[in-house]
Design a protein around this motif. Sequence first.
Motif, PDB file in Angstrom:
ATOM      1  N   PRO A  57     -14.323  57.184 -43.988  1.00 61.33           N
ATOM      2  CA  PRO A  57     -14.633  58.317 -43.116  1.00 61.33           C
ATOM      3  C   PRO A  57     -15.657  59.273 -43.715  1.00 61.33           C
ATOM      4  CG  PRO A  57     -12.258  58.072 -43.387  1.00 61.33           C
ATOM      5  CD  PRO A  57     -12.921  57.126 -44.342  1.00 61.33           C
ATOM      6  N   ARG A  58     -15.868  59.181 -45.034  1.00 63.07           N
ATOM      7  CA  ARG A  58     -16.855  60.059 -45.672  1.00 63.07           C
ATOM      8  C   ARG A  58     -18.273  59.592 -45.383  1.00 63.07           C
ATOM      9  NH1 ARG A  58     -14.162  59.149 -51.407  1.00 63.07           N
ATOM     10  NH2 ARG A  58     -14.447  57.089 -50.533  1.00 63.07           N
ATOM     11  N   ALA A  59     -18.420  58.335 -45.032  1.00 64.79           N
ATOM     12  CA  ALA A  59     -19.749  57.749 -44.795  1.00 64.79           C
ATOM     13  C   ALA A  59     -20.216  58.065 -43.369  1.00 64.79           C
ATOM     14  CB  ALA A  59     -19.693  56.247 -45.009  1.00 64.79           C
ATOM     15  N   GLY A  60     -21.448  57.832 -43.144  1.00 63.15           N
ATOM     16  CA  GLY A  60     -22.003  58.031 -41.815  1.00 63.15           C
ATOM     17  C   GLY A  60     -22.741  59.342 -41.714  1.00 63.15           C
ATOM     18  N   ALA A  61     -23.664  59.351 -40.810  1.00 63.94           N
ATOM     19  CA  ALA A  61     -24.493  60.536 -40.615  1.00 63.94           C
ATOM     20  C   ALA A  61     -23.683  61.663 -40.002  1.00 63.94           C
ATOM     21  CB  ALA A  61     -25.674  60.191 -39.708  1.00 63.94           C
ATOM     22  N   THR A  62     -24.054  62.869 -40.344  1.00 63.55           N
ATOM     23  CA  THR A  62     -23.461  64.049 -39.733  1.00 63.55           C
ATOM     24  C   THR A  62     -24.192  64.308 -38.424  1.00 63.55           C
ATOM     25  OG1 THR A  62     -22.913  64.971 -41.881  1.00 63.55           O
ATOM     26  CG2 THR A  62     -22.986  66.503 -40.034  1.00 63.55           C
ATOM     27  N   PRO A  63     -23.458  64.416 -37.327  1.00 68.37           N
ATOM     28  CA  PRO A  63     -24.140  64.647 -36.046  1.00 68.37           C
ATOM     29  C   PRO A  63     -24.798  66.024 -36.026  1.00 68.37           C
ATOM     30  CG  PRO A  63     -21.764  64.825 -35.797  1.00 68.37           C
ATOM     31  CD  PRO A  63     -22.014  64.377 -37.195  1.00 68.37           C
ATOM     32  N   ASP A  64     -25.862  66.111 -35.269  1.00 69.17           N
ATOM     33  CA  ASP A  64     -26.544  67.397 -35.105  1.00 69.17           C
ATOM     34  C   ASP A  64     -25.772  68.212 -34.076  1.00 69.17           C
ATOM     35  OD1 ASP A  64     -28.164  69.554 -34.713  1.00 69.17           O
ATOM     36  OD2 ASP A  64     -29.971  68.397 -34.249  1.00 69.17           O
ATOM     37  N   LEU A  65     -24.917  69.082 -34.562  1.00 66.13           N
ATOM     38  CA  LEU A  65     -24.051  69.848 -33.676  1.00 66.13           C
ATOM     39  C   LEU A  65     -24.792  70.943 -32.918  1.00 66.13           C
ATOM     40  CD1 LEU A  65     -20.945  70.131 -36.019  1.00 66.13           C
ATOM     41  CD2 LEU A  65     -21.405  68.434 -34.236  1.00 66.13           C
ATOM     42  N   ASP A  66     -26.021  71.216 -33.321  1.00 66.39           N
ATOM     43  CA  ASP A  66     -26.827  72.212 -32.612  1.00 66.39           C
ATOM     44  C   ASP A  66     -27.551  71.600 -31.419  1.00 66.39           C
ATOM     45  OD1 ASP A  66     -26.120  74.266 -34.353  1.00 66.39           O
ATOM     46  OD2 ASP A  66     -27.709  73.711 -35.760  1.00 66.39           O
ATOM     47  N   GLU A  67     -27.609  70.279 -31.375  1.00 70.39           N
ATOM     48  CA  GLU A  67     -28.277  69.593 -30.281  1.00 70.39           C
ATOM     49  C   GLU A  67     -27.395  69.648 -29.031  1.00 70.39           C
ATOM     50  OE1 GLU A  67     -30.439  65.272 -29.593  1.00 70.39           O
ATOM     51  OE2 GLU A  67     -29.485  65.731 -31.493  1.00 70.39           O
ATOM     52  N   SER A  68     -28.011  69.681 -27.873  1.00 71.66           N
ATOM     53  CA  SER A  68     -27.243  69.756 -26.626  1.00 71.66           C
ATOM     54  C   SER A  68     -26.472  68.452 -26.411  1.00 71.66           C
ATOM     55  CB  SER A  68     -28.169  70.012 -25.436  1.00 71.66           C
ATOM     56  OG  SER A  68     -28.901  68.848 -25.135  1.00 71.66           O
ATOM     57  N   LEU A  69     -25.398  68.534 -25.675  1.00 69.62           N
ATOM     58  CA  LEU A  69     -24.592  67.350 -25.387  1.00 69.62           C
ATOM     59  C   LEU A  69     -25.378  66.296 -24.616  1.00 69.62           C
ATOM     60  CD1 LEU A  69     -21.148  68.936 -24.441  1.00 69.62           C
ATOM     61  CD2 LEU A  69     -21.737  67.699 -26.528  1.00 69.62           C
ATOM     62  N   GLU A  70     -26.319  66.737 -23.809  1.00 68.23           N
ATOM     63  CA  GLU A  70     -27.108  65.799 -23.004  1.00 68.23           C
ATOM     64  C   GLU A  70     -28.058  64.964 -23.853  1.00 68.23           C
ATOM     65  OE1 GLU A  70     -27.034  69.178 -22.212  1.00 68.23           O
ATOM     66  OE2 GLU A  70     -25.465  68.924 -20.719  1.00 68.23           O
ATOM     67  N   THR A  71     -28.544  65.514 -24.964  1.00 69.89           N
ATOM     68  CA  THR A  71     -29.523  64.790 -25.774  1.00 69.89           C
ATOM     69  C   THR A  71     -28.946  64.238 -27.083  1.00 69.89           C
ATOM     70  OG1 THR A  71     -30.243  66.851 -26.831  1.00 69.89           O
ATOM     71  CG2 THR A  71     -31.445  66.138 -24.848  1.00 69.89           C
ATOM     72  N   ARG A  72     -27.750  64.673 -27.466  1.00 64.85           N
ATOM     73  CA  ARG A  72     -27.145  64.220 -28.718  1.00 64.85           C
ATOM     74  C   ARG A  72     -26.730  62.759 -28.607  1.00 64.85           C
ATOM     75  NH1 ARG A  72     -21.881  67.137 -30.057  1.00 64.85           N
ATOM     76  NH2 ARG A  72     -23.262  68.908 -29.973  1.00 64.85           N
ATOM     77  N   MET A  73     -26.989  62.007 -29.673  1.00 65.27           N
ATOM     78  CA  MET A  73     -26.537  60.617 -29.730  1.00 65.27           C
ATOM     79  C   MET A  73     -25.012  60.605 -29.798  1.00 65.27           C
ATOM     80  SD  MET A  73     -29.130  58.601 -29.628  1.00 65.27           S
ATOM     81  CE  MET A  73     -28.414  57.077 -30.173  1.00 65.27           C
ATOM     82  N   PRO A  74     -24.366  59.701 -29.065  1.00 65.29           N
ATOM     83  CA  PRO A  74     -22.905  59.657 -29.106  1.00 65.29           C
ATOM     84  C   PRO A  74     -22.401  59.160 -30.456  1.00 65.29           C
ATOM     85  CG  PRO A  74     -23.765  57.870 -27.767  1.00 65.29           C
ATOM     86  CD  PRO A  74     -24.938  58.712 -28.166  1.00 65.29           C
TER      87      PRO A  74
END
Length: 141
Positions: A91-108
């Motif tokens: 669970p420590r691995a993987g990219a941190t999502p861009d939480l500032d990006e809008s839900l419409e444009t953020r990668m799931p």
Amino acid sequence: MCPKTPASSPLICHDAVQQPPLEALSRALESVRERDHWSSSTLNRVNLVLEEILQNIFEHGEQAGQVSVWVSSHTDSIELLIQAPGQAFDPRAGATPDLDESLETRMPGGVGLHLVRELCSSIDTLQLASAHQLVLRLNRD
């Protein structure tokens, strides 16, 4: 048959080909909370971490078998041991999502594991012969 890694029985032991019994797990955690005097906030964080990890195991796991969860309650922390079949995921691995990006444009994807990383004070993984273990620690309020 569930593995007996810790001295105690697991809180849950469930077939990995089915979705996890989150309602039953939540009731079992409520019993532990009452017995060990957790705050509501601690219980909510433990529930959230377990839900996210178990959902990942059941949605992305490639191997059938038993998933077991043990909970150890300490004075200032909670330790969760999750044993699942197959190859370990970290669970420590993987990219941190861009939480500032809008839900419409953020990668799931990635938000749940990001939340787990934020809520846990430590995360360890161990690959066993036919299974993997995750040890997650959360601070108590």
